[in-house]
Design a protein around this motif. Sequence first.
Motif, PDB file in Angstrom:
ATOM      1  N   MET A  51       0.913  -1.346   0.025  1.00  0.00           N
ATOM      2  CA  MET A  51      -0.005  -0.126   0.141  1.00  0.00           C
ATOM      3  C   MET A  51       0.701   1.293  -0.082  1.00  0.00           C
ATOM      4  SD  MET A  51      -2.918   1.156   2.684  1.00  0.00           S
ATOM      5  CE  MET A  51      -3.551   2.461   2.620  1.00  0.00           C
ATOM      6  N   LYS A  52       0.495   2.213  -0.869  1.00  0.00           N
ATOM      7  CA  LYS A  52       1.303   3.180  -0.900  1.00  0.00           C
ATOM      8  C   LYS A  52       0.653   4.802  -0.240  1.00  0.00           C
ATOM      9  CE  LYS A  52       4.214   5.667  -4.347  1.00  0.00           C
ATOM     10  NZ  LYS A  52       4.454   5.730  -5.745  1.00  0.00           N
ATOM     11  N   VAL A  53       1.156   4.891   0.791  1.00  0.00           N
ATOM     12  CA  VAL A  53       0.411   6.180   1.568  1.00  0.00           C
ATOM     13  C   VAL A  53       1.448   7.275   1.427  1.00  0.00           C
ATOM     14  CG1 VAL A  53      -0.702   7.116   3.544  1.00  0.00           C
ATOM     15  CG2 VAL A  53      -1.148   4.691   2.810  1.00  0.00           C
ATOM     16  N   ILE A  54       1.193   8.580   1.218  1.00  0.00           N
ATOM     17  CA  ILE A  54       2.184   9.680   1.159  1.00  0.00           C
ATOM     18  C   ILE A  54       2.438   9.864   2.666  1.00  0.00           C
ATOM     19  CG2 ILE A  54       2.402  12.346   1.044  1.00  0.00           C
ATOM     20  CD1 ILE A  54       0.578  12.096  -1.395  1.00  0.00           C
ATOM     21  N   VAL A  55       3.970   9.868   2.619  1.00  0.00           N
ATOM     22  CA  VAL A  55       4.320   9.853   4.139  1.00  0.00           C
ATOM     23  C   VAL A  55       5.219  11.157   4.174  1.00  0.00           C
ATOM     24  CG1 VAL A  55       6.094   8.817   5.669  1.00  0.00           C
ATOM     25  CG2 VAL A  55       4.460   7.528   4.252  1.00  0.00           C
ATOM     26  N   ILE A  56       5.165  12.130   5.283  1.00  0.00           N
ATOM     27  CA  ILE A  56       5.907  13.073   5.545  1.00  0.00           C
ATOM     28  C   ILE A  56       6.550  12.760   6.709  1.00  0.00           C
ATOM     29  CG2 ILE A  56       6.016  15.409   6.182  1.00  0.00           C
ATOM     30  CD1 ILE A  56       3.440  15.537   4.506  1.00  0.00           C
ATOM     31  N   ASN A  57       7.971  12.900   6.824  1.00  0.00           N
ATOM     32  CA  ASN A  57       8.824  12.505   8.099  1.00  0.00           C
ATOM     33  C   ASN A  57       8.087  13.151   9.287  1.00  0.00           C
ATOM     34  OD1 ASN A  57      10.165  10.477   6.622  1.00  0.00           O
ATOM     35  ND2 ASN A  57      11.688  12.080   5.930  1.00  0.00           N
ATOM     36  N   SER A  58       7.164  13.199   9.569  1.00  0.00           N
ATOM     37  CA  SER A  58       6.725  13.969  10.603  1.00  0.00           C
ATOM     38  C   SER A  58       5.915  13.029  11.681  1.00  0.00           C
ATOM     39  CB  SER A  58       5.731  15.208  10.157  1.00  0.00           C
ATOM     40  OG  SER A  58       5.244  15.985  11.016  1.00  0.00           O
ATOM     41  N   THR A  59       5.977  13.397  13.072  1.00  0.00           N
ATOM     42  CA  THR A  59       5.038  12.695  14.055  1.00  0.00           C
ATOM     43  C   THR A  59       4.398  13.719  14.950  1.00  0.00           C
ATOM     44  OG1 THR A  59       7.061  10.989  14.061  1.00  0.00           O
ATOM     45  CG2 THR A  59       5.541  10.854  15.911  1.00  0.00           C
ATOM     46  N   PRO A  60       3.335  13.464  14.946  1.00  0.00           N
ATOM     47  CA  PRO A  60       2.516  14.213  15.866  1.00  0.00           C
ATOM     48  C   PRO A  60       2.944  14.588  17.193  1.00  0.00           C
ATOM     49  CG  PRO A  60       1.155  12.639  15.403  1.00  0.00           C
ATOM     50  CD  PRO A  60       2.294  12.359  14.657  1.00  0.00           C
ATOM     51  N   ILE A  61       3.317  15.478  17.815  1.00  0.00           N
ATOM     52  CA  ILE A  61       4.007  15.624  19.118  1.00  0.00           C
ATOM     53  C   ILE A  61       2.644  15.672  20.383  1.00  0.00           C
ATOM     54  CG2 ILE A  61       5.123  17.186  20.979  1.00  0.00           C
ATOM     55  CD1 ILE A  61       6.703  18.229  18.255  1.00  0.00           C
ATOM     56  N   ASN A  62       1.510  16.159  19.870  1.00  0.00           N
ATOM     57  CA  ASN A  62       0.437  16.000  20.880  1.00  0.00           C
ATOM     58  C   ASN A  62      -0.863  15.694  19.985  1.00  0.00           C
ATOM     59  OD1 ASN A  62       1.598  16.873  23.555  1.00  0.00           O
ATOM     60  ND2 ASN A  62       1.731  18.938  22.629  1.00  0.00           N
ATOM     61  N   PRO A  63      -0.754  14.529  19.570  1.00  0.00           N
ATOM     62  CA  PRO A  63      -1.844  13.970  18.832  1.00  0.00           C
ATOM     63  C   PRO A  63      -3.303  13.908  19.340  1.00  0.00           C
ATOM     64  CG  PRO A  63      -0.856  12.062  19.552  1.00  0.00           C
ATOM     65  CD  PRO A  63      -0.092  13.212  20.185  1.00  0.00           C
ATOM     66  N   ILE A  64      -4.211  14.546  18.553  1.00  0.00           N
ATOM     67  CA  ILE A  64      -5.611  14.593  18.990  1.00  0.00           C
ATOM     68  C   ILE A  64      -6.480  14.050  17.947  1.00  0.00           C
ATOM     69  CG2 ILE A  64      -7.588  16.178  19.373  1.00  0.00           C
ATOM     70  CD1 ILE A  64      -5.448  16.538  21.674  1.00  0.00           C
ATOM     71  N   VAL A  65      -7.379  13.064  18.402  1.00  0.00           N
ATOM     72  CA  VAL A  65      -8.079  11.998  17.560  1.00  0.00           C
ATOM     73  C   VAL A  65      -9.462  13.164  16.993  1.00  0.00           C
ATOM     74  CG1 VAL A  65      -9.644  10.192  17.183  1.00  0.00           C
ATOM     75  CG2 VAL A  65      -7.482  10.020  18.510  1.00  0.00           C
ATOM     76  N   ILE A  66      -9.712  13.373  15.907  1.00  0.00           N
ATOM     77  CA  ILE A  66     -10.666  14.176  15.347  1.00  0.00           C
ATOM     78  C   ILE A  66     -11.600  13.258  14.680  1.00  0.00           C
ATOM     79  CG2 ILE A  66      -9.351  16.265  15.284  1.00  0.00           C
ATOM     80  CD1 ILE A  66      -9.191  15.849  12.262  1.00  0.00           C
ATOM     81  N   GLY A  67     -11.329  11.925  14.577  1.00  0.00           N
ATOM     82  CA  GLY A  67     -12.362  11.151  13.700  1.00  0.00           C
ATOM     83  C   GLY A  67     -11.729   9.824  13.443  1.00  0.00           C
ATOM     84  N   ARG A  68     -12.607   8.877  12.613  1.00  0.00           N
ATOM     85  CA  ARG A  68     -12.122   7.523  12.744  1.00  0.00           C
ATOM     86  C   ARG A  68     -12.465   7.068  11.123  1.00  0.00           C
ATOM     87  NH1 ARG A  68     -10.572   3.695  15.906  1.00  0.00           N
ATOM     88  NH2 ARG A  68     -11.246   1.751  15.592  1.00  0.00           N
ATOM     89  N   ILE A  69     -11.830   6.191  10.656  1.00  0.00           N
ATOM     90  CA  ILE A  69     -12.122   5.551   9.247  1.00  0.00           C
ATOM     91  C   ILE A  69     -13.060   4.378   9.470  1.00  0.00           C
ATOM     92  CG2 ILE A  69     -11.298   4.676   7.370  1.00  0.00           C
ATOM     93  CD1 ILE A  69      -8.431   6.167   7.581  1.00  0.00           C
ATOM     94  N   LYS A  70     -14.266   4.553   9.187  1.00  0.00           N
ATOM     95  CA  LYS A  70     -15.110   3.303   9.563  1.00  0.00           C
ATOM     96  C   LYS A  70     -14.803   2.337   8.694  1.00  0.00           C
ATOM     97  CE  LYS A  70     -19.515   4.714  10.058  1.00  0.00           C
ATOM     98  NZ  LYS A  70     -20.684   5.651  10.148  1.00  0.00           N
ATOM     99  N   GLY A  71     -14.718   2.299   7.324  1.00  0.00           N
ATOM    100  CA  GLY A  71     -14.273   0.922   6.499  1.00  0.00           C
ATOM    101  C   GLY A  71     -14.446   1.591   4.861  1.00  0.00           C
ATOM    102  N   ALA A  72     -14.381   0.588   4.034  1.00  0.00           N
ATOM    103  CA  ALA A  72     -14.454   1.002   2.608  1.00  0.00           C
ATOM    104  C   ALA A  72     -15.642   1.354   2.248  1.00  0.00           C
ATOM    105  CB  ALA A  72     -13.669  -0.272   1.845  1.00  0.00           C
TER     106      ALA A  72
END
Length: 185
Positions: free
Chosen positions: A1-22
């Motif tokens: 699977m190819k997902v665009i990756v930026i060399n970045s990690t969230p320092i203070n991650p906040i969940v704003i949603g969820r992927i439910k499915g295809a």
Amino acid sequence: MKVIVINSTPINPIVIGRIKGAYGILGWVKILSFTEKIEDIFVYNPWFIFFRSKWKVIKLEYWRLMNNKNYIVKFFNVSDRNHAMALSQHNLVVESIQFPKLYNKDEYYWKDIIGCKIMTINGKCLGRVISIIDTKAHDILVVRSEEYGFTKYVDCLIPFILKKIIKDVDLIKNIVVVDWEIYKF
């Protein structure tokens, strides 16, 4: 699977949603927005997911509203149902610094309430806020008490009704003062 990756990690991650499915066969996914107004999920950018033990940035290509309450989105480089299914049940995360700064003492984000100590107006500590339940009537604080020891705990539900039950929110001291009593049976 190819997902665009930026060399970045969230320092203070906040969940704003969820992927439910295809959704369909062309790589679209259904998402659930946790923002107050569901369309506000698109205000925040970039989105992160924790995928295969790494933080990855996912970039939106298209999105649209389905049945007035759910969105479907298409991410760049997710081109078929199998790729979309691999993303299912992952949280959509943003960096907390993306949230607008609040200047009023009476304004706060739920993320700031979680972890606060709950004190009664009589000075008794009821525990700490571990989560918040969103209901149609009003939000509910889930407060965990550890007075029974480190391995046993009791959760208490306290309605978040300002002035009537919630008397004060002090984010500097991480304390919420409530007019609430717990009765043991």
